[in-house]
Each structure stands twice: as C-alpha cells, then as structure tokens.
Design a protein around this motif. Sequence first.
Motif, PDB file in Angstrom:
ATOM      1  N   ASP A   1       0.829  -1.203   0.000  1.00 55.22           N
ATOM      2  CA  ASP A   1       0.000   0.000   0.000  1.00 55.22           C
ATOM      3  C   ASP A   1       0.869   1.261   0.000  1.00 55.22           C
ATOM      4  O   ASP A   1       0.614   2.196  -0.765  1.00 55.22           O
ATOM      5  CB  ASP A   1      -0.938  -0.013   1.203  1.00 55.22           C
ATOM      6  N   GLU A   2       1.895   1.275   0.828  1.00 55.89           N
ATOM      7  CA  GLU A   2       2.800   2.428   0.870  1.00 55.89           C
ATOM      8  C   GLU A   2       3.487   2.621  -0.480  1.00 55.89           C
ATOM      9  O   GLU A   2       3.591   3.739  -0.989  1.00 55.89           O
ATOM     10  CB  GLU A   2       3.846   2.228   1.962  1.00 55.89           C
TER      11      GLU A   2
ATOM     12  N   ALA B   1      -5.441   7.058  -8.708  1.00 55.89           N
ATOM     13  CA  ALA B   1      -6.097   6.019  -7.908  1.00 55.89           C
ATOM     14  C   ALA B   1      -6.189   4.694  -8.662  1.00 55.89           C
ATOM     15  O   ALA B   1      -6.079   3.617  -8.064  1.00 55.89           O
ATOM     16  CB  ALA B   1      -7.488   6.486  -7.473  1.00 55.89           C
ATOM     17  N   THR B   2      -6.370   4.758  -9.969  1.00 52.88           N
ATOM     18  CA  THR B   2      -6.444   3.539 -10.781  1.00 52.88           C
ATOM     19  C   THR B   2      -5.105   2.819 -10.772  1.00 52.88           C
ATOM     20  O   THR B   2      -5.046   1.595 -10.619  1.00 52.88           O
ATOM     21  CB  THR B   2      -6.857   3.882 -12.225  1.00 52.88           C
ATOM     22  N   TRP B   3      -4.027   3.579 -10.940  1.00 48.78           N
ATOM     23  CA  TRP B   3      -2.704   2.954 -10.926  1.00 48.78           C
ATOM     24  C   TRP B   3      -2.378   2.390  -9.548  1.00 48.78           C
ATOM     25  O   TRP B   3      -1.907   1.266  -9.425  1.00 48.78           O
ATOM     26  CB  TRP B   3      -1.639   3.933 -11.390  1.00 48.78           C
ATOM     27  N   ALA B   4      -2.674   3.146  -8.511  1.00 46.54           N
ATOM     28  CA  ALA B   4      -2.404   2.664  -7.151  1.00 46.54           C
ATOM     29  C   ALA B   4      -3.171   1.368  -6.882  1.00 46.54           C
ATOM     30  O   ALA B   4      -2.619   0.406  -6.326  1.00 46.54           O
ATOM     31  CB  ALA B   4      -2.754   3.733  -6.129  1.00 46.54           C
ATOM     32  N   ALA B   5      -4.428   1.314  -7.276  1.00 42.31           N
ATOM     33  CA  ALA B   5      -5.221   0.091  -7.101  1.00 42.31           C
ATOM     34  C   ALA B   5      -4.642  -1.051  -7.918  1.00 42.31           C
ATOM     35  O   ALA B   5      -4.601  -2.207  -7.467  1.00 42.31           O
ATOM     36  CB  ALA B   5      -6.680   0.345  -7.483  1.00 42.31           C
ATOM     37  N   GLY B   6      -4.156  -0.746  -9.124  1.00 41.88           N
ATOM     38  CA  GLY B   6      -3.543  -1.762  -9.965  1.00 41.88           C
ATOM     39  C   GLY B   6      -2.279  -2.343  -9.345  1.00 41.88           C
ATOM     40  O   GLY B   6      -2.015  -3.547  -9.456  1.00 41.88           O
ATOM     41  N   ILE B   7      -1.504  -1.503  -8.677  1.00 43.64           N
ATOM     42  CA  ILE B   7      -0.300  -1.977  -7.986  1.00 43.64           C
ATOM     43  C   ILE B   7      -0.702  -2.909  -6.848  1.00 43.64           C
ATOM     44  O   ILE B   7      -0.137  -3.991  -6.685  1.00 43.64           O
ATOM     45  CB  ILE B   7       0.540  -0.799  -7.464  1.00 43.64           C
ATOM     46  N   ARG B   8      -1.687  -2.508  -6.075  1.00 39.87           N
ATOM     47  CA  ARG B   8      -2.153  -3.356  -4.962  1.00 39.87           C
ATOM     48  C   ARG B   8      -2.654  -4.704  -5.495  1.00 39.87           C
ATOM     49  O   ARG B   8      -2.336  -5.748  -4.938  1.00 39.87           O
ATOM     50  CB  ARG B   8      -3.251  -2.651  -4.184  1.00 39.87           C
ATOM     51  N   ASP B   9      -3.433  -4.665  -6.556  1.00 45.02           N
ATOM     52  CA  ASP B   9      -3.958  -5.901  -7.146  1.00 45.02           C
ATOM     53  C   ASP B   9      -2.833  -6.809  -7.638  1.00 45.02           C
ATOM     54  O   ASP B   9      -2.933  -8.034  -7.541  1.00 45.02           O
ATOM     55  CB  ASP B   9      -4.897  -5.591  -8.321  1.00 45.02           C
ATOM     56  N   TYR B  10      -1.772  -6.218  -8.161  1.00 46.94           N
ATOM     57  CA  TYR B  10      -0.650  -6.996  -8.693  1.00 46.94           C
ATOM     58  C   TYR B  10      -0.082  -7.939  -7.628  1.00 46.94           C
ATOM     59  O   TYR B  10       0.345  -9.041  -7.930  1.00 46.94           O
ATOM     60  CB  TYR B  10       0.444  -6.036  -9.188  1.00 46.94           C
ATOM     61  N   TYR B  11      -0.085  -7.491  -6.392  1.00 44.01           N
ATOM     62  CA  TYR B  11       0.489  -8.275  -5.294  1.00 44.01           C
ATOM     63  C   TYR B  11      -0.540  -9.143  -4.563  1.00 44.01           C
ATOM     64  O   TYR B  11      -0.221  -9.731  -3.539  1.00 44.01           O
ATOM     65  CB  TYR B  11       1.184  -7.346  -4.298  1.00 44.01           C
TER      66      TYR B  11
END
Length: 177
Positions: free
Chosen positions: A94-95, A149-159
């Motif tokens: 998240d960070e 926000a879309t990119w941040a959510a995409g990063i979280r989803d990746y993991y």
Amino acid sequence: MRTEAAERAELVFSLFDANGNGVLDSEDFDLMTGRVLRVATASDDGAREALRASFHRWWTTLATELDANGDGVISVEEFRPFVLDPARFGSVVDEFARALSALGDPDGDGLIERPLFVSLMTAIGFAEPNIHALFDAFGPDADDRVAVATWAAGIRDYYAPDLAGIPGDQLVAVRAV
C-alpha cells in the motif's frame, strides 16, 4: 496462490534483483530507487522521499520477514512462497502503491500521462510493450491519462495472491517487441 500471481511474484523478484546477482540485497533497492528517481525529475521532494522510503521499507520488511537463514540476502526460494502474503506485505504494498503513483503525478492533477508512466515503469525494469498494454488496460482517457487512484489500485492488485485477469497480468504476458 493462483498461477498468475506466482508468475507476477517471479517477475517481481527478477526486477527487484537490480544488480543481477541472483539474490535480493539492500544494494538492489538502492539501485532501483536511483533508477526510478532519475526519471521523476518533475516530482517534488516530498514525493521523491516517499518513494525512497517505500523502497527502503520493502527491503527492511523482506529482510526481516524472509531472510530465513540470516545471511543478509533473500533467495528466490525464500521470496517465492511469501511475498504475496497480504498479512505480511499488505501495508508495504500500500505504501509503495501510494508513493509510486504519486510520483507519476508531479502536477498534482490526479492523472498520470502515458510518457511518464512508461518512463517510471521502464526504470523499474518492465518491458515497454507490456507497460503500454498495462496502461491501455487501465482505460486511459481521451488525453491518454489514467487516474492516480487507478494505478495505485492496480499496484495493490498486482500483489494479491488470489487475483487473476487483472491489468497487472499484462506485465507478465509475453509480448512481441
């Protein structure tokens, strides 16, 4: 863990191994930080420091959680089964998601333009055709921008170990150059 998530974990290990010595160590995270910050020239000091801190936290968390034999490096065998564990790494991811996506928005308008997105993701080590496929999967607007926000959510989803069919899977797919 889903097959897609395992493939994402393998790719993350190879990218985090920035010095190419086959293991993860603190130097890898220093190298990665430097590469990313070199392309984030328009970002302010706060955003740059947030990214630096997030990479440092990645390393310290990995070293604390995964260095089973205490040798100061993380092997792929130590990394693979645990890196996608949300209980262990959710706050670190998240960070990192907040820091990287904010770095991509130096003007603070809440949108990331494709050229900077490509530069940042290339600095991390992703293949350019896959980066463009990911950006397209995020559904850019008519001006070729995606929301922070879309990119941040995409990063979280990746993991996330239980997700498949997500935009981040574009980074693992083999693409013609």
